[in-house]
Design an enzyme around this catalytic site. Structure first.
Site, PDB file in Angstrom:
ATOM      1  N   LYS A  65      -5.990  -8.098  49.200  1.00  0.00           N
ATOM      2  CA  LYS A  65      -4.629  -9.045  48.757  1.00  0.00           C
ATOM      3  C   LYS A  65      -3.614  -8.155  49.091  1.00  0.00           C
ATOM      4  O   LYS A  65      -2.588  -8.845  49.845  1.00  0.00           O
ATOM      5  CB  LYS A  65      -4.919  -9.130  47.334  1.00  0.00           C
ATOM      6  CG  LYS A  65      -3.549  -9.657  46.692  1.00  0.00           C
ATOM      7  CD  LYS A  65      -3.713  -9.545  44.896  1.00  0.00           C
ATOM      8  CE  LYS A  65      -2.295  -9.920  44.528  1.00  0.00           C
ATOM      9  NZ  LYS A  65      -1.800 -11.231  44.735  1.00  0.00           N
TER      10      LYS A  65
ATOM     11  N   ARG B 189      -4.549 -14.985  46.782  1.00  0.00           N
ATOM     12  CA  ARG B 189      -4.514 -15.225  45.431  1.00  0.00           C
ATOM     13  C   ARG B 189      -5.882 -14.860  44.684  1.00  0.00           C
ATOM     14  O   ARG B 189      -6.869 -15.352  45.160  1.00  0.00           O
ATOM     15  CB  ARG B 189      -4.278 -16.914  45.203  1.00  0.00           C
ATOM     16  CG  ARG B 189      -4.673 -17.446  43.797  1.00  0.00           C
ATOM     17  CD  ARG B 189      -3.450 -16.890  42.825  1.00  0.00           C
ATOM     18  NE  ARG B 189      -3.355 -17.860  41.453  1.00  0.00           N
ATOM     19  CZ  ARG B 189      -2.756 -17.400  40.345  1.00  0.00           C
ATOM     20  NH1 ARG B 189      -2.326 -16.415  40.400  1.00  0.00           N
ATOM     21  NH2 ARG B 189      -2.958 -18.028  39.578  1.00  0.00           N
ATOM     22  N   CYS B 190      -5.732 -14.130  43.754  1.00  0.00           N
ATOM     23  CA  CYS B 190      -7.109 -13.582  42.962  1.00  0.00           C
ATOM     24  C   CYS B 190      -6.728 -13.818  41.540  1.00  0.00           C
ATOM     25  O   CYS B 190      -5.679 -13.952  41.059  1.00  0.00           O
ATOM     26  CB  CYS B 190      -7.341 -12.041  43.032  1.00  0.00           C
ATOM     27  SG  CYS B 190      -7.598 -11.368  44.687  1.00  0.00           S
TER      28      CYS B 190
ATOM     29  N   HIS C  62       2.302 -23.950  46.945  1.00  0.00           N
ATOM     30  CA  HIS C  62       1.506 -23.018  47.657  1.00  0.00           C
ATOM     31  C   HIS C  62       1.889 -22.513  48.922  1.00  0.00           C
ATOM     32  O   HIS C  62       1.216 -21.474  49.658  1.00  0.00           O
ATOM     33  CB  HIS C  62      -0.056 -23.756  47.711  1.00  0.00           C
ATOM     34  CG  HIS C  62      -0.496 -24.007  46.562  1.00  0.00           C
ATOM     35  ND1 HIS C  62      -1.029 -23.228  45.493  1.00  0.00           N
ATOM     36  CD2 HIS C  62      -0.555 -25.342  45.999  1.00  0.00           C
ATOM     37  CE1 HIS C  62      -1.341 -23.898  44.510  1.00  0.00           C
ATOM     38  NE2 HIS C  62      -1.262 -25.083  44.671  1.00  0.00           N
TER      39      HIS C  62
END
EC number: 2.1.1.14
Length: 778
Positions: A20, A520-521, A699
């Site tokens: 990430k 995105r986590c 997004h």
């Protein structure tokens, strides 16, 4: 007879989200592609070492993805959308498809990202392939083959994983009318033949081909296509046909006719399918049984699994393989990092690294290793102890759940009457503007949260810092002239984790991250006991924000079904029971918010669609209790209190009546990426309440123009009466920065104001024509 052990995939993000942070540095221009690729290579090497050290028979390759594995397959097949084709495809091509491209970053023109949607009924997302009748496929992206080489050179026996041709087609969408994407199958199979030929040259013995759509209720043309497809791509490489997330019994007669060498089934999701599979399994096939659950964090009851598998081992011998149920990308990476857990709670869990060891342990025990058999017994003891733990089961919670009635899930008056009360109280204009809830989580907010959690900031200091961010968010919204404001959620690290931290019955983790999409986590909390609200959670923040403005302030709650879907649930009680417990806790919060003067309360349910079972015949049972849970949460609201809900990535056609049955006063939905296609559901169904179709794709870093927003709202107004439309972004703005957020919202507000004038003129013209007609007739 040695039992083959393997997993279907391993988390790619790194135990501390190394991927990430590297991705985001690259996107910001802080590192180059070579540095980003180095991080990826290091993560893959470490993952393979974990699998080899544990003793798995294979190391899985091809499970690594720079954004998501479906998008990786799109690049592998040379199937990049035309708007993103600029020279030979590279990582930037992949990121453009996933994230979009603004005009400012491209010498030619901007390009919208491809649609993104949920991966079956999980919280993982994939970029939707786009198909047109002229499409061709050509193997042009070397990532899979490079990673196979990396693994082989590192000394590993490799099992590549590949998304199957039918699932790839099925998970995509046609971008032109009058065309069936299934007609592209022959061309697609040529590319798959080339892929398997390359893998054969690399010395690959087994390839895992994932066809998860076989767990769906497939229409006959799709199911029939499997036989020809697997005849055509038959090669020297043995194929393990892999299914997961539900039973394949409905498709079993077709599956056993396929030209493959083995079948994997998910016994965690559908244990009842084992007997049927065993009865029809071809004599020359291996059977891979997914008995270690790849979608949760709970320690496997390996003792019970061993007892279950021993008769299968006796029947199949070396043809039995033991595996994870699905890819472990849905699990956090390593429990060993969770130093803050008590010994008791820690003994209940297993993350991806530990699940690998569980698979290996079962394999050794099935081979008759006495020490492993004894270890299975000891390993399962905490599971039995938890069943009788007094702090897991609470009489007060059970009493409230048992007292639930149909009346408890109903608002006091119908929507039409509520709407009149709300119009009088709220005094909102035509096309009211609002946001979905969160505002940018700046580095300053994250630093302050970290300082508070490490003890460097006191509670009072942290509260003052958060109030400063809330005041700033209110000031910015007033400057933009939004109609309904939000406090911005600066106090929330995550929309679910925040509630988990403030409700009894949850356990949060420090490093329990799983990938959602791209970089995105999310860090799902874990339901470990009965759930209850011990004190108000959001009231203080919402009332403080309301004190700063004369405009309406929305209270912001995460709904019971979304909290359930975005956490790791208990396995000892039903999902329905967990949802009911959550609903009662949130019901109390709604009551307290309205009593504190908050007139609009949003109960987010972005996950309600993804919670649907894969089989349509199971939908209604789920919807019955899921909708009831939402209504229980909202039903304490008085008629003048306006209840909003929010949904994203949702395909409404099949559940539109259920969406209406939520009886929310206003629903906001994600529609901008699909160019309002989702509103087709409202053409035949007369949705009775108010709706805010999203006009800003949060997004993507692209900033929508005023014209773009005007066009989208006009499209929406063709399907929804304008007096029932709201104007809002697709989703929360947490992941965006303030400059792009303010620029986008400024365009959103100006578009709404412009449209109010246009619609007012149209209304005046219509009224004038009607009056003239009346006068003429008179």
């Amino acid at each position: 007879m040695t039992t083959t052990t393997h997993i279907l995939g391993y988390p790619r993000i790194g135990e501390k989200r190394e991927l990430k942070f590297a991705q985001e540095k690259y996107w910001r221009g802080e590192i180059d592609q070579a540095e980003l690729k180095k991080v990826g290579a290091e993560l893959r090497y470490k993952n393979w070492q974990t699998q080899a050290s544990a003793g798995l028979s294979f190391a899985v390759a091809g499970d690594f993805a720079w954004y998501d594995h479906v998008l990786t397959t799109t690049l592998l097949l040379g199937h990049v959308p035309k708007r993103h084709r600029h020279g030979f495809p590279d990582l930037d091509t992949l990121f453009r498809v996933g994230r979009g491209q603004s005009q400012s970053s491209c010498a030619c023109h901007g390009a919208a990202a491809s649609d993104m949607t949920k991966w079956f009924n999980t919280n993982y997302h994939y970029i939707v392939p786009e198909f047109s009748k002229e499409d061709t496929f050509e193997v042009s992206w070397p990532q899979l083959f490079e990673e196979v080489n990396e693994a082989v050179q590192a000394g590993h026996k490799v099992k590549p994983v590949l998304l199957g041709p039918l699932s790839y087609l099925y998970l995509g969408k046609e971008i032109e009318d009058g065309f069936d994407r299934l007609t592209l199958l022959p061309r697609l199979l040529t590319a798959y033949q080339a892929i398997l030929a390359k893998l054969a040259k690399q010395g690959v013995e087994w390839v895992q081909i994932d066809e998860p759509i076989l767990a769906l209720e497939l229409e006959k043309p799709w199911l029939d296509a499997f036989k020809l497809a697997y005849q055509v791509i038959r090669s020297d490489v043995k194929v393990l046909l892999t299914t997961y997330f539900d039973s394949v019994v409905d498709s079993l007669d077709r599956i056993v006719e396929l030209s493959v060498d083995g079948l994997h089934v998910d016994l965690s999701a559908a244990p009842e399918q084992l007997d049927a599979v065993l009865a029809k399994l071809p004599q020359n096939w291996v059977l891979s049984l997914g008995v270690v659950n790849g979608r949760n964090v709970w320690r496997s009851d390996v003792k019970a699994q061993l007892e279950r598998l021993q008769p299968v081992k006796a029947a199949l011998g070396e043809r039995l393989w033991v595996a994870s149920s699905c890819s472990l990308l849905h699990s956090p990476v390593d429990l060993e990092l969770e130093a803050g857990l008590s010994a008791e709670v820690r003994s209940w869990f297993a993350f991806a690294k530990q699940k690998v060891s569980e698979v290996v342990l079962l394999g050794k025990a099935l081979d008759g290793d006495a020490a492993s058999i004894a270890q299975c017994e000891a390993y399962s003891q905490p599971i039995q102890a938890r069943k009788s733990a007094a702090h897991v089961h609470k009489a007060t919670v059970q009493s409230r759940v048992n007292a639930i009635t149909a009346e408890l899930a109903q608002r006091s008056v119908p929507y039409a009457e509520r709407a009149r009360h709300q119009a009088e109280v709220l005094q909102l204009p035509l096309l009211p503007t609002t946001t979905i809830g969160s505002f940018p989580q700046t580095s300053e907010i994250r630093v302050q949260r970290s300082a508070y959690r490490s003890g460097q900031l006191s509670s009072a200091e942290y509260e003052q810092a958060l109030k400063g961010h809330i005041a700033d968010a209110v000031k910015r919204q007033e400057a933009l002239d939004l109609d309904v404001l939000v406090h911005g959620e600066a106090e929330r690290n995550d929309m679910v984790e925040y509630f988990a931290e403030h409700l009894a019955g949850f356990q949060t983790t420090q490093f329990g991250w799983v990938q959602s999409y791209g970089s995105r986590c999310v860090k799902p909390a874990i339901v470990v006991a009965d759930i209850e609200r011990e004190q108000p959670i959001t009231v203080g923040w919402s009332t403080y924000a309301q004190s700063l403005t004369s405009k309406q302030m929305k209270g912001m709650l995460t709904g019971p079904v979304t909290i359930l879907c975005w956490t790791f649930p208990r396995e000892d009680i039903s999902r329905k029971a967990i949802a009911q417990q959550l609903a009662l806790a949130l019901r109390d919060e709604v009551s307290d918010l309205q009593d504190a003067g908050i007139n609009i309360i949003q109960i987010d349910e972005p996950a309600i669609r993804e919670g649907l079972p894969l089989k349509k015949r199971d939908h209604q049972n789920y919807l019955d209790w899921a909708l009831e849970a939402f209504r229980i949460s909202a039903a304490s609201a008085r008629p003048e209190t306006q209840i909003h809900t929010h949904m994203c990535y949702s395909e409404f056609n099949e559940i539109i009546e259920s969406v209406a049955a939520l009886d929310a006063d206003v629903i906001t939905i994600e529609t901008s990426r699909s160019n309002m296609e989702l509103l087709k559901a409202f053409e035949e169904f007369n949705y009775p309440n108010e709706i805010g179709p999203g006009v800003y794709d949060i997004h993507s870093p692209n900033i929508p123009s005023e014209e773009w927003i005007v066009d989208l709202v006009k499209k929406a107004a063709q399907k929804i009466p304008v007096e029932r439309l709201w104007v809002n972004p697709d989703c929360g703005l947490k992941t965006r920065n303030w400059p792009e957020t303010e620029a986008a919202l400024a365009n959103l507000v100006s578009a709404a104001k412009r449209l109010r004038k246009e619609f007012a003129k149209e209304t005046t013209a219509v009224n004038s024509d009607a009056l003239a007609k009346v006068e003429t007739e008179a």
